[in-house]
Design an enzyme around this catalytic site. Structure first.
Site, short mmCIF file in Angstrom:
data_model
loop_
_atom_site.label_atom_id
_atom_site.label_comp_id
_atom_site.label_asym_id
_atom_site.label_seq_id
_atom_site.Cartn_x
_atom_site.Cartn_y
_atom_site.Cartn_z
N GLY A 111 0.81 -1.22 0.00
CA GLY A 111 0.00 0.00 0.00
C GLY A 111 0.84 1.27 0.00
O GLY A 111 0.41 2.30 -0.51
N GLU A 114 1.68 1.86 -3.55
CA GLU A 114 0.46 2.32 -4.21
C GLU A 114 0.17 3.78 -3.86
O GLU A 114 -0.29 4.56 -4.71
CB GLU A 114 -0.72 1.43 -3.80
CG GLU A 114 -0.62 0.03 -4.35
CD GLU A 114 -1.70 -0.88 -3.82
OE1 GLU A 114 -2.59 -1.26 -4.61
OE2 GLU A 114 -1.66 -1.24 -2.62
#
Length: 260
Positions: A111, A114
């Site tokens: 994450g 991302e």
């Protein structure tokens, strides 16, 4: 603005957001997403903020990934809901109308990678390490990684990283186009500040329009995209900033932007 998982300060039209959960390398849990949504919504609505810097406290991590303790307790329905929540917050960052510079100071995994990909520009320290290791957990990236990564580095390279869960260093990330610059760790924020100041010096409406044209144009076909570009160009031609910019150029003086 007071937050528990991040810090935010604004100076000279530049906001600096610092993820601040060093004990877990700034892992992204529900509270972090809530506070990221709140701070980016506030900064997007603040006309005095022109550029946003995003980093992690300390030198070890930008964000080491999702909070695995939360993920371990999710079933199919909760997992989809969690993915959509993360996607929504990262899309807000991507479309907030202000340039967002990711300052990657250490690990940016899962994450965290991302999150960096949702930013406008990515600067990395020489110590940065990036990757999408979700396959090691029996998962895929759920916050947009399977979609943004191929757009940045191409499908074959993206699949190599996604299928192996490989972690790469800053030099390799620069080579494949995942980051835009690599700096010594002690020069990372200095370079980010310099870049932010250069953007602040430009016409604010034009900066916002560039963001819109590139982002929206990448999501439609070329014919529609160049039509959109012409419309945005025409809109800017009717602004006070365009009048000031051309006049200042002809008079050989710095422009004074009003954002109108």
């Amino acid at each position: 603005m007071n937050y528990e998982t991040l810090l935010c300060e604004v100076k000279d039209q530049v906001a600096r957001i610092t993820l601040n959960r060093p004990q877990v390398l700034h892992a992204l849990n529900t509270q972090v997403f809530n506070e990221l949504e709140a701070v980016f919504s506030a900064l997007a609505a603040d006309p005095t903020v022109r550029v946003i810097l995003l980093t992690g406290a300390g030198e070890k991590a930008f964000a080491a990934g999702a909070d695995i303790k939360e993920l371990a307790d999710t079933d199919a329905a909760a997992g989809e809901s969690k993915a959509r929540r993360g996607q929504g917050v990262f899309r807000l960052i991507e479309t907030c109308g202000k340039p967002v510079i990711a300052c990657i100071n250490g690990f940016a995994l899962g994450g965290g990678c991302e999150l960096a990909m949702a930013c406008t520009i990515r600067l990395a320290s020489e110590t940065a390490r990036l990757g999408q290791p979700e396959v090691k957990l029996g998962l895929i990236p759920g916050y947009g990684g399977t979609q943004r990564l191929p757009r940045l580095v191409g499908q074959p390279m993206a699949l190599k990283l996604l299928l192996t869960g490989e972690m790469i260093n800053a030099a390799e990330a620069l080579r494949i186009g995942l980051v835009d610059e690599v700096l010594p760790a002690d020069k990372l924020m200095e370079r980010a500040d310099t870049l932010a100041k250069a953007i602040v010096a430009m016409a604010p409406l034009a900066v916002t329009a560039c963001l819109q044209a590139v982002r929206d144009g990448s999501e439609i076909n070329l014919e529609e995209a160049i039509d959109m570009e012409a419309k945005i160009f025409g809109q800017l031609c009717g602004t006070a900033d365009k009048e000031e910019g051309t006049k200042a150029f002809l008079e050989k003086r710095p422009a004074v932007w009003t954002g109108r």
